[in-house]
Design a protein around this motif. Structure first.
Motif, PDB file in Angstrom:
ATOM      1  N   UNK A 191     -37.124 -12.493  34.689  1.00 56.24           N
ATOM      2  CA  UNK A 191     -36.013 -13.025  33.897  1.00 56.24           C
ATOM      3  C   UNK A 191     -34.702 -12.313  34.249  1.00 56.24           C
ATOM      4  N   UNK A 192     -33.634 -13.080  34.240  1.00 57.18           N
ATOM      5  CA  UNK A 192     -32.280 -12.588  34.494  1.00 57.18           C
ATOM      6  C   UNK A 192     -31.844 -11.591  33.414  1.00 57.18           C
ATOM      7  N   UNK A 193     -31.346 -10.446  33.836  1.00 54.48           N
ATOM      8  CA  UNK A 193     -30.921  -9.417  32.886  1.00 54.48           C
ATOM      9  C   UNK A 193     -29.809  -9.868  31.951  1.00 54.48           C
ATOM     10  N   UNK A 194     -28.947 -10.736  32.427  1.00 49.94           N
ATOM     11  CA  UNK A 194     -27.864 -11.241  31.576  1.00 49.94           C
ATOM     12  C   UNK A 194     -28.394 -12.108  30.442  1.00 49.94           C
ATOM     13  N   UNK A 195     -29.524 -12.759  30.689  1.00 52.15           N
ATOM     14  CA  UNK A 195     -30.155 -13.555  29.620  1.00 52.15           C
ATOM     15  C   UNK A 195     -30.768 -12.624  28.577  1.00 52.15           C
ATOM     16  N   UNK A 196     -31.384 -11.552  29.038  1.00 53.49           N
ATOM     17  CA  UNK A 196     -31.938 -10.551  28.107  1.00 53.49           C
ATOM     18  C   UNK A 196     -30.798  -9.951  27.277  1.00 53.49           C
ATOM     19  N   UNK A 197     -29.675  -9.654  27.926  1.00 51.76           N
ATOM     20  CA  UNK A 197     -28.511  -9.109  27.208  1.00 51.76           C
ATOM     21  C   UNK A 197     -27.981 -10.125  26.189  1.00 51.76           C
ATOM     22  N   UNK A 198     -28.000 -11.397  26.551  1.00 48.71           N
ATOM     23  CA  UNK A 198     -27.544 -12.449  25.628  1.00 48.71           C
ATOM     24  C   UNK A 198     -28.459 -12.537  24.411  1.00 48.71           C
ATOM     25  N   UNK A 199     -29.761 -12.466  24.661  1.00 52.23           N
ATOM     26  CA  UNK A 199     -30.732 -12.494  23.563  1.00 52.23           C
ATOM     27  C   UNK A 199     -30.493 -11.312  22.619  1.00 52.23           C
ATOM     28  N   UNK A 200     -30.266 -10.132  23.197  1.00 53.72           N
ATOM     29  CA  UNK A 200     -30.016  -8.932  22.393  1.00 53.72           C
ATOM     30  C   UNK A 200     -28.706  -9.087  21.616  1.00 53.72           C
ATOM     31  N   UNK A 201     -27.696  -9.648  22.254  1.00 55.17           N
ATOM     32  CA  UNK A 201     -26.391  -9.852  21.618  1.00 55.17           C
ATOM     33  C   UNK A 201     -26.532 -10.688  20.338  1.00 55.17           C
ATOM     34  N   UNK A 202     -27.062 -11.885  20.472  1.00 53.35           N
ATOM     35  CA  UNK A 202     -27.147 -12.781  19.299  1.00 53.35           C
ATOM     36  C   UNK A 202     -28.199 -12.326  18.302  1.00 53.35           C
ATOM     37  N   UNK A 203     -29.249 -11.671  18.796  1.00 52.65           N
ATOM     38  CA  UNK A 203     -30.221 -11.103  17.861  1.00 52.65           C
ATOM     39  C   UNK A 203     -29.536 -10.041  16.996  1.00 52.65           C
ATOM     40  N   UNK A 204     -28.622  -9.300  17.612  1.00 51.87           N
ATOM     41  CA  UNK A 204     -27.887  -8.262  16.876  1.00 51.87           C
ATOM     42  C   UNK A 204     -26.978  -8.841  15.805  1.00 51.87           C
ATOM     43  N   UNK A 205     -26.171  -9.821  16.168  1.00 51.84           N
ATOM     44  CA  UNK A 205     -25.255 -10.389  15.164  1.00 51.84           C
ATOM     45  C   UNK A 205     -26.040 -11.148  14.091  1.00 51.84           C
ATOM     46  N   UNK A 206     -27.093 -11.840  14.500  1.00 48.72           N
ATOM     47  CA  UNK A 206     -27.919 -12.562  13.523  1.00 48.72           C
ATOM     48  C   UNK A 206     -28.606 -11.603  12.555  1.00 48.72           C
ATOM     49  N   UNK A 207     -29.103 -10.498  13.097  1.00 48.64           N
ATOM     50  CA  UNK A 207     -29.796  -9.506  12.250  1.00 48.64           C
ATOM     51  C   UNK A 207     -28.833  -8.888  11.248  1.00 48.64           C
ATOM     52  N   UNK A 208     -27.614  -8.594  11.704  1.00 51.84           N
ATOM     53  CA  UNK A 208     -26.615  -8.014  10.794  1.00 51.84           C
ATOM     54  C   UNK A 208     -26.258  -9.019   9.690  1.00 51.84           C
ATOM     55  N   UNK A 209     -26.165 -10.278  10.053  1.00 48.06           N
ATOM     56  CA  UNK A 209     -25.872 -11.312   9.043  1.00 48.06           C
ATOM     57  C   UNK A 209     -27.005 -11.402   8.023  1.00 48.06           C
ATOM     58  N   UNK A 210     -28.232 -11.342   8.511  1.00 42.21           N
ATOM     59  CA  UNK A 210     -29.388 -11.331   7.599  1.00 42.21           C
ATOM     60  C   UNK A 210     -29.297 -10.150   6.635  1.00 42.21           C
ATOM     61  N   UNK A 211     -28.976  -8.982   7.187  1.00 43.98           N
ATOM     62  CA  UNK A 211     -28.976  -7.751   6.385  1.00 43.98           C
ATOM     63  C   UNK A 211     -27.894  -7.774   5.307  1.00 43.98           C
ATOM     64  N   UNK A 212     -26.690  -8.184   5.694  1.00 45.16           N
ATOM     65  CA  UNK A 212     -25.603  -8.182   4.706  1.00 45.16           C
ATOM     66  C   UNK A 212     -25.819  -9.278   3.651  1.00 45.16           C
ATOM     67  N   UNK A 213     -26.343 -10.407   4.098  1.00 48.12           N
ATOM     68  CA  UNK A 213     -26.631 -11.496   3.157  1.00 48.12           C
ATOM     69  C   UNK A 213     -27.649 -11.038   2.110  1.00 48.12           C
ATOM     70  N   UNK A 214     -28.667 -10.320   2.577  1.00 48.11           N
ATOM     71  CA  UNK A 214     -29.689  -9.786   1.666  1.00 48.11           C
ATOM     72  C   UNK A 214     -29.079  -8.740   0.736  1.00 48.11           C
ATOM     73  N   UNK A 215     -28.255  -7.858   1.324  1.00 39.10           N
ATOM     74  CA  UNK A 215     -27.608  -6.820   0.518  1.00 39.10           C
ATOM     75  C   UNK A 215     -26.737  -7.444  -0.570  1.00 39.10           C
ATOM     76  N   UNK A 216     -26.130  -8.581  -0.238  1.00 41.46           N
ATOM     77  CA  UNK A 216     -25.295  -9.296  -1.215  1.00 41.46           C
ATOM     78  C   UNK A 216     -26.119 -10.051  -2.257  1.00 41.46           C
ATOM     79  N   UNK A 217     -27.433  -9.957  -2.119  1.00 45.83           N
ATOM     80  CA  UNK A 217     -28.307 -10.526  -3.140  1.00 45.83           C
ATOM     81  C   UNK A 217     -28.726 -11.964  -2.893  1.00 45.83           C
TER      82      UNK A 217
END
Lengths: 159, 159
Positions: B58-84
């Motif tokens: 697999x292309x490393x840039x695709x792995x980096x892209x997966x990590x990128x959006x997984x990161x922003x998505x995970x942060x959104x999940x976390x703050x949304x949960x923290x907000x109740x």
């Protein structure tokens, strides 16, 4: 858009010219092309309309991809030169990415060519660190670092 | 391939659902989808045949892209949960990537689903660090870190 005249990726062996980022034989890919720019290296690429984060701004994963292939291409340029070869003479070495980091400094605007400029640092006979700035309209939007490593022979065995 | 049942990206506001990595409205994009996996987060994605570095990997840039959006998505999940809020109730927050790093530990094989698993660390009320491992066949092929920041209001003004 200014074009990189002589790019190392044009001379990768066919078996290693399929990279989605920079492989000339990958019809679906980005076709990043990296050449010398004085003592530094340059890759120029204008993201497609679909490569957006939100409308108007470039997707961070695309910027990371540009930095990735600019890093391996720059390392290939550097080692080829160190080995005494011009680009186009002899088959160049092929690098893989050991690590990659990106700091997103400003939102990267769409609709303009991006310029990745690399500064090379040899950290081991088979390993180079490339310090990269990505410019849009002459403003640095992202900074990155790639550690590129000469492709291990295990890759060739699995091709 | 196991599917993430409830993904935060399914609930991003339409104006912010165009990301090439994870926007449900971007027809050309990867459509990464990120949900809870116990206390951790998960994104599952099988790269397309063209997303190769060299044939078989697999292309490393695709792995980096997966990590990128997984990161922003995970942060959104976390703050949304923290907000109740549960995912699906209320509009979730939208994050951008401040920085991204990837260590490529092993060549990532093609033809199997990749699983990005994230562990969350709040480092500021508007900033989360996400520690990410990318698995192929239950082997960690890449490790990454994303610092995700709540999207500045300037983005919305430029949309």
């Amino acid at each position: 858009m200014k074009r990189v005249e002589i790019a190392i990726q044009d001379y990768y062996p066919d078996d290693f010219a399929w990279c989605y980022g920079c492989g000339r034989l990958n019809e679906s890919g980005h076709h990043f092309r990296t050449g010398w720019h004085g003592e530094q290296t340059i890759t120029i690429y204008e993201p497609l309309p679909e490569h957006k984060a939100i409308p108007g701004f470039v997707y961070g994963g695309l910027v990371a991809s540009l930095i990735d292939c600019h890093g391996t291409g720059s390392a290939a340029l550097a080692l080829h030169k160190k080995n005494g070869h011009e680009v186009g003479a002899e088959t160049p070495p092929r690098f893989v990415t050991g690590s990659l980091s990106v700091d997103y400094l400003k939102p990267t605007p769409q609709g303009v060519p991006l310029k990745a400029i690399g500064t090379l640092e040899e950290i081991h006979p088979k390993k180079w660190k490339v310090h990269i700035k990505v410019f849009a309209n002459d403003i640095v939007c992202a900074k990155g670092e790639v550690v590129a490593v000469v492709m291990p022979s295990t890759f060739a065995e699995n091709k």
